[in-house]
Design a protein around this motif. Structure first.
Motif, PDB file in Angstrom:
ATOM      1  N   VAL A   1       0.820  -1.326  -0.126  1.00 61.76           N
ATOM      2  CA  VAL A   1      -0.070  -0.059   0.030  1.00 61.76           C
ATOM      3  C   VAL A   1       0.880   1.122  -0.030  1.00 61.76           C
ATOM      4  CG1 VAL A   1      -1.703   1.347   1.164  1.00 61.76           C
ATOM      5  CG2 VAL A   1      -2.041  -1.245   1.134  1.00 61.76           C
ATOM      6  N   THR A   2       0.743   2.160  -1.005  1.00 56.45           N
ATOM      7  CA  THR A   2       1.438   3.161  -1.193  1.00 56.45           C
ATOM      8  C   THR A   2       0.777   4.449  -0.769  1.00 56.45           C
ATOM      9  OG1 THR A   2       0.898   3.677  -3.452  1.00 56.45           O
ATOM     10  CG2 THR A   2       3.032   2.391  -3.057  1.00 56.45           C
ATOM     11  N   ASP A   3      -0.405   4.502  -0.748  1.00 58.39           N
ATOM     12  CA  ASP A   3      -1.366   5.671  -0.391  1.00 58.39           C
ATOM     13  C   ASP A   3      -2.845   5.264  -0.185  1.00 58.39           C
ATOM     14  OD1 ASP A   3      -1.918   8.253   0.229  1.00 58.39           O
ATOM     15  OD2 ASP A   3      -1.824   8.962  -1.643  1.00 58.39           O
ATOM     16  N   THR A   4      -3.469   6.089   0.551  1.00 61.24           N
ATOM     17  CA  THR A   4      -5.024   5.740   0.690  1.00 61.24           C
ATOM     18  C   THR A   4      -5.473   7.278   0.500  1.00 61.24           C
ATOM     19  OG1 THR A   4      -4.834   6.042   3.325  1.00 61.24           O
ATOM     20  CG2 THR A   4      -4.731   3.754   2.173  1.00 61.24           C
ATOM     21  N   GLU A   5      -6.753   7.187   0.099  1.00 64.68           N
ATOM     22  CA  GLU A   5      -7.778   8.502   0.078  1.00 64.68           C
ATOM     23  C   GLU A   5      -9.002   8.021   0.414  1.00 64.68           C
ATOM     24  OE1 GLU A   5      -7.378  11.587  -1.089  1.00 64.68           O
ATOM     25  OE2 GLU A   5      -5.040  11.308  -1.683  1.00 64.68           O
ATOM     26  N   GLN A   6      -9.607   8.738   1.478  1.00 64.41           N
ATOM     27  CA  GLN A   6     -10.969   8.592   1.835  1.00 64.41           C
ATOM     28  C   GLN A   6     -11.592   9.851   1.761  1.00 64.41           C
ATOM     29  OE1 GLN A   6     -10.588   6.042   5.301  1.00 64.41           O
ATOM     30  NE2 GLN A   6     -12.929   5.734   5.340  1.00 64.41           N
ATOM     31  N   GLN A   7     -12.939   9.803   1.836  1.00 66.72           N
ATOM     32  CA  GLN A   7     -13.728  11.045   1.980  1.00 66.72           C
ATOM     33  C   GLN A   7     -14.742  10.829   2.710  1.00 66.72           C
ATOM     34  OE1 GLN A   7     -16.239  12.639  -1.665  1.00 66.72           O
ATOM     35  NE2 GLN A   7     -17.467  11.006  -1.069  1.00 66.72           N
ATOM     36  N   ASP A   8     -14.852  11.982   3.551  1.00 69.18           N
ATOM     37  CA  ASP A   8     -16.002  12.112   4.594  1.00 69.18           C
ATOM     38  C   ASP A   8     -17.324  12.319   3.984  1.00 69.18           C
ATOM     39  OD1 ASP A   8     -17.105  12.259   7.061  1.00 69.18           O
ATOM     40  OD2 ASP A   8     -16.618  14.157   7.357  1.00 69.18           O
ATOM     41  N   ASN A   9     -18.265  11.293   4.157  1.00 65.39           N
ATOM     42  CA  ASN A   9     -19.334  11.410   3.181  1.00 65.39           C
ATOM     43  C   ASN A   9     -20.649  11.136   4.122  1.00 65.39           C
ATOM     44  OD1 ASN A   9     -21.196  11.782   1.249  1.00 65.39           O
ATOM     45  ND2 ASN A   9     -20.767  10.226   0.074  1.00 65.39           N
ATOM     46  N   PRO A  10     -20.921  11.975   5.097  1.00 69.03           N
ATOM     47  CA  PRO A  10     -21.997  11.830   5.819  1.00 69.03           C
ATOM     48  C   PRO A  10     -23.468  11.522   5.108  1.00 69.03           C
ATOM     49  CG  PRO A  10     -21.176  13.960   6.276  1.00 69.03           C
ATOM     50  CD  PRO A  10     -20.544  13.675   5.225  1.00 69.03           C
ATOM     51  N   SER A  11     -24.370  10.941   5.772  1.00 66.05           N
ATOM     52  CA  SER A  11     -25.564  10.299   5.044  1.00 66.05           C
ATOM     53  C   SER A  11     -26.128  11.600   4.271  1.00 66.05           C
ATOM     54  CB  SER A  11     -26.522   9.878   5.934  1.00 66.05           C
ATOM     55  OG  SER A  11     -27.227  10.876   7.078  1.00 66.05           O
ATOM     56  N   ASP A  12     -27.063  11.546   3.481  1.00 65.62           N
ATOM     57  CA  ASP A  12     -27.773  12.827   2.776  1.00 65.62           C
ATOM     58  C   ASP A  12     -28.625  13.567   3.624  1.00 65.62           C
ATOM     59  OD1 ASP A  12     -28.630  14.159   0.441  1.00 65.62           O
ATOM     60  OD2 ASP A  12     -30.686  13.198   0.842  1.00 65.62           O
TER      61      ASP A  12
END
Length: 151
Positions: A34-45
């Motif tokens: 694993v060289t990198d990770t991206e994650q999005q904070d996406n609360p419920s609609d």
């Protein structure tokens, strides 16, 4: 059969998370780092919406219809896939990878196909329509190896 050679990049993504990995060996005995990770904070609609859906006056007496509200959660998922395609373009343009395997949920894979620049698509050696972001790296190695051998 698609080759999984040394230094091939493997991107495992869904609509909220992406793992960037590099194969250190070959297809016979894949070893992903694993060289990198991206994650999005996406609360419920519901948490992202400010108001309740609007209403519109109908032609009849005292009749009103509800209007569909924007699904902010879904829009954020699509935006994440578009942002990922931009990241892959920058990496490809900089020459950071020569071969790419994309493992993505079918919906995200469709969005990526529409958004990716030809400089990225020319480097793709395999696409695997699966959601594997919550699997361990060793499980991902096994599944990718199996999928590529079956292709």
């Amino acid at each position: 059969m698609a080759k999984l050679e040394k230094d091939t990049w493997i991107v495992v993504t869904d609509s909220e998370k992406a793992l960037f990995m590099r194969n250190l060996t070959d297809l016979q005995d894949p070893n992903f780092e694993v060289t990198d990770t991206e994650q999005q904070d996406n609360p419920s609609d519901r948490d992202q919406s400010a108001n309740r859906p609007g209403r519109m006056q109908d032609g009849g007496v005292n009749q009103r219809s509800a209007l569909d509200d924007t699904d902010w959660h879904e829009l954020a998922k699509e935006r994440f896939a578009k942002d990922l395609s931009d990241m892959l373009y920058k990496e490809a343009h900089a020459g950071h990878f020569k071969k790419l395997v994309i493992v993505a949920s079918p919906k995200v894979l469709g969005i990526l196909r529409e958004e990716m620049h030809s400089e990225v698509t020319d480097k793709i050696v395999a696409e695997i329509p699966k959601t594997l972001t919550n699997h361990s790296v060793s499980e991902i190695e096994k599944i990718v190896k199996h999928e590529l051998e079956a292709a």
